[in-house]
Design a protein around this motif. Sequence first.
Motif, PDB file in Angstrom:
ATOM      1  N   UNK A 202       0.778  -1.263  -0.119  1.00  0.00           N
ATOM      2  CA  UNK A 202      -0.001   0.010   0.027  1.00  0.00           C
ATOM      3  C   UNK A 202       1.034   1.055  -0.101  1.00  0.00           C
ATOM      4  N   UNK A 203       0.778   2.100  -0.797  1.00  0.00           N
ATOM      5  CA  UNK A 203       1.628   3.427  -0.994  1.00  0.00           C
ATOM      6  C   UNK A 203       0.571   4.580  -1.114  1.00  0.00           C
ATOM      7  N   UNK A 204       1.026   5.838  -0.673  1.00  0.00           N
ATOM      8  CA  UNK A 204       0.308   6.865  -0.783  1.00  0.00           C
ATOM      9  C   UNK A 204      -0.607   7.030  -2.176  1.00  0.00           C
ATOM     10  N   UNK A 205      -1.739   7.359  -1.981  1.00  0.00           N
ATOM     11  CA  UNK A 205      -2.569   7.885  -3.176  1.00  0.00           C
ATOM     12  C   UNK A 205      -1.754   8.690  -4.200  1.00  0.00           C
ATOM     13  N   UNK A 206      -2.082   8.008  -5.688  1.00  0.00           N
ATOM     14  CA  UNK A 206      -1.222   8.894  -6.477  1.00  0.00           C
ATOM     15  C   UNK A 206       0.174   8.573  -6.992  1.00  0.00           C
ATOM     16  N   UNK A 207       0.549   7.591  -6.159  1.00  0.00           N
ATOM     17  CA  UNK A 207       2.105   7.643  -6.091  1.00  0.00           C
ATOM     18  C   UNK A 207       2.561   6.107  -7.039  1.00  0.00           C
ATOM     19  N   UNK A 208       1.470   5.357  -7.211  1.00  0.00           N
ATOM     20  CA  UNK A 208       1.881   3.999  -8.064  1.00  0.00           C
ATOM     21  C   UNK A 208       1.469   4.210  -9.463  1.00  0.00           C
ATOM     22  N   UNK A 209       0.617   4.959 -10.057  1.00  0.00           N
ATOM     23  CA  UNK A 209       0.462   5.205 -11.385  1.00  0.00           C
ATOM     24  C   UNK A 209       1.446   6.140 -12.210  1.00  0.00           C
ATOM     25  N   UNK A 210       1.768   5.634 -13.355  1.00  0.00           N
ATOM     26  CA  UNK A 210       2.741   6.461 -14.122  1.00  0.00           C
ATOM     27  C   UNK A 210       4.078   5.709 -13.937  1.00  0.00           C
ATOM     28  N   UNK A 211       4.339   4.972 -13.038  1.00  0.00           N
ATOM     29  CA  UNK A 211       5.647   4.208 -12.525  1.00  0.00           C
ATOM     30  C   UNK A 211       5.872   3.276 -13.624  1.00  0.00           C
ATOM     31  N   UNK A 212       6.730   3.286 -14.564  1.00  0.00           N
ATOM     32  CA  UNK A 212       7.146   2.321 -15.580  1.00  0.00           C
ATOM     33  C   UNK A 212       8.472   1.543 -15.305  1.00  0.00           C
ATOM     34  N   UNK A 213       8.198   0.354 -14.772  1.00  0.00           N
ATOM     35  CA  UNK A 213       9.085  -0.556 -14.392  1.00  0.00           C
ATOM     36  C   UNK A 213       8.546  -1.901 -14.460  1.00  0.00           C
ATOM     37  N   UNK A 214       9.497  -2.748 -15.085  1.00  0.00           N
ATOM     38  CA  UNK A 214       9.159  -4.454 -15.312  1.00  0.00           C
ATOM     39  C   UNK A 214       8.726  -4.683 -13.970  1.00  0.00           C
ATOM     40  N   UNK A 215       7.556  -5.578 -13.956  1.00  0.00           N
ATOM     41  CA  UNK A 215       7.398  -6.341 -12.832  1.00  0.00           C
ATOM     42  C   UNK A 215       6.458  -5.604 -11.703  1.00  0.00           C
TER      43      UNK A 215
ATOM     44  N   UNK B  54       0.268   2.109  12.982  1.00  0.00           N
ATOM     45  CA  UNK B  54       0.056   3.341  11.766  1.00  0.00           C
ATOM     46  C   UNK B  54       0.989   2.961  10.846  1.00  0.00           C
ATOM     47  N   UNK B  55       1.674   1.602  10.685  1.00  0.00           N
ATOM     48  CA  UNK B  55       2.690   1.565   9.492  1.00  0.00           C
ATOM     49  C   UNK B  55       1.882   0.839   8.351  1.00  0.00           C
ATOM     50  N   UNK B  56       0.955   1.350   7.869  1.00  0.00           N
ATOM     51  CA  UNK B  56       0.144   1.020   6.622  1.00  0.00           C
ATOM     52  C   UNK B  56       0.948   1.124   5.273  1.00  0.00           C
ATOM     53  N   UNK B  57       1.252   2.204   5.068  1.00  0.00           N
ATOM     54  CA  UNK B  57       1.773   2.551   3.541  1.00  0.00           C
ATOM     55  C   UNK B  57       3.205   2.303   3.626  1.00  0.00           C
ATOM     56  N   UNK B  58       3.729   2.168   2.757  1.00  0.00           N
ATOM     57  CA  UNK B  58       5.240   2.218   2.521  1.00  0.00           C
ATOM     58  C   UNK B  58       5.655   3.471   1.385  1.00  0.00           C
ATOM     59  N   UNK B  59       6.722   4.063   1.777  1.00  0.00           N
ATOM     60  CA  UNK B  59       7.015   4.930   0.757  1.00  0.00           C
ATOM     61  C   UNK B  59       7.307   4.619  -0.673  1.00  0.00           C
ATOM     62  N   UNK B  60       6.627   5.170  -1.766  1.00  0.00           N
ATOM     63  CA  UNK B  60       6.684   4.811  -2.978  1.00  0.00           C
ATOM     64  C   UNK B  60       8.046   5.010  -3.533  1.00  0.00           C
ATOM     65  N   UNK B  61       8.776   5.830  -3.132  1.00  0.00           N
ATOM     66  CA  UNK B  61      10.239   6.120  -3.720  1.00  0.00           C
ATOM     67  C   UNK B  61      10.894   4.918  -3.204  1.00  0.00           C
ATOM     68  N   UNK B  62      10.798   4.458  -1.650  1.00  0.00           N
ATOM     69  CA  UNK B  62      11.489   3.460  -1.261  1.00  0.00           C
ATOM     70  C   UNK B  62      11.289   2.029  -1.930  1.00  0.00           C
TER      71      UNK B  62
END
Length: 111
Positions: free
Chosen positions: A47-60, A91-99
């Motif tokens: 689970x990552x913050x809203x709006x952070x997953x889309x647009x990432x273009x990585x295999x897998x 409160x550790x639900x989300x993971x940093x999308x950058x990390x």
Amino acid sequence: MVRDVAALGVDVVWLPLSTGERVLRQLGGGSGAVIEDHRCPAGLCWVVPAGMAGGVRLPLWGDAGVGAALYVPGLEMCSERLRWRVRPEAGALVTSAVALRAAVIAVEGAL
């Protein structure tokens, strides 16, 4: 089951199980909650913050996308098909999308 992930105000990133295992090790204590889902195809979901997953273009890297459903296990649930790999504690639900992205890139380089 959460019928629309966007309603939670988060994004979900799915990785195939074998890759997800390596990414989870790479993240170490920097990972938020992770769902292990053995329904076909098997994978790990972050689970990552809203709006952070889309647009990432990585295999897998799989973005669940708007309107996607997510099966969420109960906190005490531990089945062969669906369970918390990393529980959403204190409160550790989300993971940093950058990390998470950096961990995926590091793992892909080792493939």
